[in-house]
Design an enzyme around this catalytic site. Structure first.
Site, short mmCIF file in Angstrom:
data_model
loop_
_atom_site.label_atom_id
_atom_site.label_comp_id
_atom_site.label_asym_id
_atom_site.label_seq_id
_atom_site.Cartn_x
_atom_site.Cartn_y
_atom_site.Cartn_z
N ASN A 10 0.87 -1.19 0.00
CA ASN A 10 0.00 0.00 0.00
C ASN A 10 0.90 1.23 0.00
O ASN A 10 1.52 1.55 1.02
CB ASN A 10 -0.89 -0.03 1.26
N TRP A 11 0.95 1.91 -1.14
CA TRP A 11 1.86 3.06 -1.27
C TRP A 11 1.26 4.36 -0.73
O TRP A 11 1.92 5.39 -0.77
CB TRP A 11 2.27 3.23 -2.74
N LYS A 12 0.03 4.32 -0.31
CA LYS A 12 -0.61 5.52 0.25
C LYS A 12 -0.40 6.72 -0.68
O LYS A 12 -0.39 6.55 -1.89
CB LYS A 12 -0.10 5.78 1.67
N HIS A 96 -9.66 0.80 4.83
CA HIS A 96 -8.37 0.98 5.49
C HIS A 96 -8.58 1.90 6.69
O HIS A 96 -9.39 2.83 6.62
CB HIS A 96 -7.35 1.58 4.50
N GLU A 98 -7.00 4.31 7.80
CA GLU A 98 -6.84 5.75 7.52
C GLU A 98 -8.11 6.32 6.88
O GLU A 98 -8.47 7.47 7.11
CB GLU A 98 -5.60 5.97 6.63
N GLU A 168 -5.69 -5.57 10.19
CA GLU A 168 -4.69 -4.54 10.45
C GLU A 168 -5.01 -3.83 11.76
O GLU A 168 -5.80 -2.88 11.78
CB GLU A 168 -4.68 -3.51 9.32
N GLY A 174 2.06 1.72 10.85
CA GLY A 174 3.02 2.83 10.76
C GLY A 174 3.66 3.18 12.10
O GLY A 174 4.29 4.22 12.24
N SER A 214 3.06 -2.72 10.36
CA SER A 214 4.51 -2.72 10.58
C SER A 214 5.18 -4.05 10.23
O SER A 214 6.08 -4.51 10.94
CB SER A 214 4.84 -2.30 12.02
N GLY A 235 2.65 -1.35 4.33
CA GLY A 235 2.66 0.07 4.02
C GLY A 235 4.09 0.58 3.86
O GLY A 235 4.73 0.41 2.82
N GLY A 236 4.63 1.15 4.94
CA GLY A 236 5.95 1.78 4.91
C GLY A 236 7.03 0.94 4.25
O GLY A 236 7.80 1.43 3.42
C1 PEP Z 1 -0.97 -0.09 5.92
O1 PEP Z 1 -1.02 1.11 5.73
O2 PEP Z 1 -1.84 -0.83 5.42
C2 PEP Z 1 0.12 -0.63 6.74
C3 PEP Z 1 0.05 -1.87 7.13
O3 PEP Z 1 1.15 0.23 7.01
P1 PEP Z 1 2.54 -0.14 7.73
O4 PEP Z 1 3.07 -1.39 7.10
O5 PEP Z 1 3.42 1.05 7.48
O6 PEP Z 1 2.24 -0.34 9.19
#
Ligand code: PEP
Length: 251
Positions: A10-12, A96, A98, A168, A174, A214, A235-236
């Site tokens: 997920n590149w946001k 998600h 967010e 999640e 994050g 994470s 994500g990150g």
């Molecule tokens: C996400 O945004 O779906 C996510 C899992 O982010 P991260 O891996 O950065 O925690």
């Protein structure tokens, strides 16, 4: 039942079109030997079409990070399922945290989005997960059960084979804080049991459930070794192709 693993990035709201192309080049150059995993990327809407050819050559499927629940209409700034399919998306993230927290998306709307995704020919990844407050109050199972049942309301059981769930925990997104493999496995098994009791055990056995929060190269192996964890939504750590590849090697 063997379920094909998924690794999704997920590149946001990161990465220009050029940066996305470079990412795929690096990925393509060193991904050999991991063809048994479905690789999905979720770039910004505007990047989906321009990187379509490169992604397809690298065996990467593309998805969007959201969609509007209506077929079309006067919804300034929104994007429909049909437009996403036309741009080359096969998948879409829905619910998600967010979107839920920053944009006020609630279960009822998320459910409409899942229905719209399926009508449009997109495979939805429904994201569920509790906040830190909810976990501290030991409400995580109630929250996840509600998000699942409400989010998947009125979906034809046959369509559930197209759906992927991502667990999640919000407190892990994050933050660098990951659920332990034991906690994650427990919740994944709980999710599978809810699907089995609400719908059919055959669906519960075949539906893929991803862990997100994470995920990093150093914790991926243990998480992905859990019997009910069918891969990751990252994500990150998906922003650098090299790191994403290291996570991929954890399979
Ligand atoms: C996400 O945004 O779906 C996510 C899992 O982010 P991260 O891996 O950065 O925690």
């Amino acid at each position: 039942m063997s379920r094909k693993k998924i690794l999704a990035g997920n590149w946001k709201m990161y990465k220009s079109i050029n940066e996305a192309r470079n990412w795929i080049r690096v990925f393509q150059g060193s991904k050999k030997g991991v063809l048994h995993v479905d690789i999905l990327l979720f770039p910004a809407y505007t990047t989906i079409y321009p990187i379509g050819k490169e992604a397809s050559k690298a065996n990467i499927s593309l998805g969007a990070q959201n969609l509007h629940e209506a077929e079309e209409g006067a919804y300034t700034g929104e994007v429909s399922g049909k437009m996403l399919v036309e741009a080359g998306a096969d998948w879409v993230l829905i619910g998600h945290s967010e979107r839920r927290i920053l944009f006020g998306e609630h279960d009822e709307r998320i459910n409409l989005k899942v229905l719209r995704a399926l009508i449009s020919g997109l495979k939805p990844i429904l994201c569920v997960g509790e906040t830190l407050e909810e976990r501290e109050a030991n409400q995580q199972e109630d929250v996840v059960r509600r998000q699942l049942i409400e989010g998947l309301k009125d979906i034809h059981p046959d369509d559930l084979y197209q759906v992927v769930i991502a667990y999640e925990p919000v407190w892990a997104i994050g933050t660098g804080q990951t659920a332990t493999p034991q906690d994650a496995q427990e919740m994944h098994s709980f999710i599978r049991s809810i699907i089995g009791s609400q719908w059919k055990s055959r669906i519960a056995e075949s539906i893929r459930i991803l862990y997100g929060g994470s995920v990093k190269p150093d914790n991926a192996k243990e998480l992905f070794a859990c019997p009910d964890i069918d891969g990751g939504l990252v994500g990150g750590a998906s922003l650098k192709a090299e790191t994403f590849l290291s996570i991929l090697r954890a399979f």
